[in-house]
Structures are given as C-alpha cells and as structure tokens.
Design an enzyme around this catalytic site. Structure first.
Site, mmCIF file in Angstrom:
data_model
loop_
_atom_site.group_PDB
_atom_site.id
_atom_site.type_symbol
_atom_site.label_atom_id
_atom_site.label_comp_id
_atom_site.label_asym_id
_atom_site.label_seq_id
_atom_site.Cartn_x
_atom_site.Cartn_y
_atom_site.Cartn_z
ATOM 1 N N LEU A 181 0.805 -1.221 0.000
ATOM 2 C CA LEU A 181 0.000 0.000 0.000
ATOM 3 C C LEU A 181 0.838 1.271 0.000
ATOM 4 O O LEU A 181 0.338 2.347 -0.333
ATOM 5 C CB LEU A 181 -0.954 -0.004 1.194
ATOM 6 C CG LEU A 181 -1.903 -1.205 1.282
ATOM 7 C CD1 LEU A 181 -2.825 -1.051 2.479
ATOM 8 C CD2 LEU A 181 -2.708 -1.381 0.000
ATOM 9 N N CYS A 240 12.080 -5.284 -4.153
ATOM 10 C CA CYS A 240 11.782 -4.138 -3.299
ATOM 11 C C CYS A 240 11.828 -4.530 -1.826
ATOM 12 O O CYS A 240 12.217 -3.733 -0.974
ATOM 13 C CB CYS A 240 10.397 -3.582 -3.645
ATOM 14 S SG CYS A 240 10.303 -2.810 -5.267
#
Length: 256
Positions: free
Chosen positions: A70, A189
């Site tokens: 998110l 990531c």
C-alpha cells in the site's frame, strides 16, 4: 468511430491539445493494452491509461495484495488485503470509468502462455518484478509483432523504454539484457527498499511513453523512440537516455 458528447467532455483537455486532438483520442479509445504486473509500476500506469481513455485493458498478475504494497501501489486500499491484484485493479477501472473494457487475468506469465496473453494487444506494458517474466513477455511480443513498453525500478533508479523487436532494424528487450537473466531470481523491493513516489514517477512515465506508441500515425505526440532507454535518477534528480544496439545474435529477435 465517434465520441459521444459525454466522452468529448471527459477528454476535452486531451482533444484541445494539437498533439492529440480528436483523432488521437479516438485512437486511444480503440486501443487494447495488456498490462503485465499490477503492482508499483502497474498501479500508476493503469491510472493514467484509464484516465486517457484507453478503451480495452487486460490486467495480468498472479499476486495478492499485502499491507506492504500500500505504500506505493496506489489503486489498492486496506479493504483489498488478500485479494487478487488483477481482480482488484479491474474493479478499480470499472469504478473509475464504466465505458472501458477491462479483463483480469490471474496468472503468472511464462514461456508457455505469454504469446496467448499478449498476441491480441496493440501494446504491452511490462512492469513485473523478475527477469524471467520480462524476457518471456519480450520474446512473445517479438513473435506476435506487438510493441513493448518496459519499466523497472530499483531503489532510486528507474528505467523506461519502448521496444519493437519485431521490426528488422530495431532491438528487443533481450538485446538489452542478454540471456543471463532467464531466471526468476533478481533484486526485490522487499530486500532493497523503494520510495513510493519514485515508483509513481516511473509508472506515469511508462504510461506517457506507451501513449507515444498508441498515437503514432494518429497524432503528433512524438515518435515512439523504440530502442532508446531512459534512465531516471531520483536522487539527483536527472534523466539521461541511451540507444540500445541490436544484437545480431539475439535469440529473441530471431522469433519475428
């Protein structure tokens, strides 16, 4: 094909641009884009493709939404946790513009299914997170004669390029990275970290670059710049471009 009064109003700021105009907006409304990866790069790219009125969108992703997404995957909310990214992204498109045709494909792209997934597209945007998928997509685009916009990010460095390896004088993505990356392992990531706003910069640039391809011959937005790699440095900030050479021994180009 003509645009209704409501569509003319919605895209008025595009149409008033001489570089797009009515003909360009109609071309966008007729276009079919396959988006591989609905995550950090795919989210902002999808938002601006939909906002531009790209008429048909196929969204391909096998992952589910996690809380850590998110911070950069801007089309998802807390209520989406655990859902398929492709299906949640398709729902976002339907809420945003009911006139667009959207299909969610919950699948991982590989050498077996890639050609079937991308073959009917006018353009593919690849924002996935591993080289094996990227190379499968690139090879399929060459084999099916579909242009490819590829975008990637690592920490504060981004890369965006358009490829048309199906054209005799143009390199493909495999010409750029070679064969050494035909594997699923790569930097992530999760391991290296990434700034959400940097992902947004790269994703929106990819959407802009994709529109150059979609509008070629219909508007004057600029040439597609096939085979030119744009390197984005978020720390400086700066951008530089370099031309990718076509590899005469590339096994991907031999598929055309």
């Amino acid at each position: 094909m003509t645009l209704t009064a409501a569509r003319l109003d919605r895209f008025a700021r595009h149409i008033v641009l001489p570089e797009v105009g009515g003909a360009g907006q109609v071309a966008l409304s007729r276009a079919h884009v396959v988006l591989v990866g609905c995550g950090g790069i795919g989210s902002p790219a999808l938002q601006y493709l939909a906002a531009a009125g790209v008429g048909r969108l196929t969204l391909v992703d096998d992952d589910v939404i996690e809380a850590s997404n998110l911070q950069r995957q801007t089309i998802f909310a807390t209520s989406d946790l655990g859902r398929s990214k492709a299906e949640a992204a398709a729902d976002w498109v339907r809420r945003f513009d009911a006139e667009l045709k959207v299909e969610a494909v919950r699948a991982r792209v590989d050498t077996v299914n890639a050609a079937d997934l991308v073959g009917a597209a006018d353009l593919v945007i690849d924002g996935c997170d591993n080289f094996a998928t990227r190379l499968a997509v690139s090879d399929a685009c060459v084999a099916t004669h579909v242009p490819l916009t590829t975008a990637a990010i690592g920490r504060f460095q981004g890369q965006v390029a358009n490829f048309a390896g199906h054209l005799a004088d143009q390199p493909c993505y495999r010409c750029f990275v070679g064969d050494a990356f035909d594997a699923a392992d790569c930097d992530t990531c999760a391991a290296d970290g990434v700034l959400g706003a940097m992902v947004g910069m790269v994703g929106t640039f990819a959407a802009m670059h994709a529109m150059r391809v979609l509008l070629e011959g219909h508007a004057a937005l600029g040439v597609p710049q096939f085979g030119t790699l744009h390197l984005i440095d978020g720390m400086a900030p700066s951008m530089r471009s370099l031309k990718i050479a076509k590899d005469p021994a590339c096994k991907g180009c031999k598929l055309r």
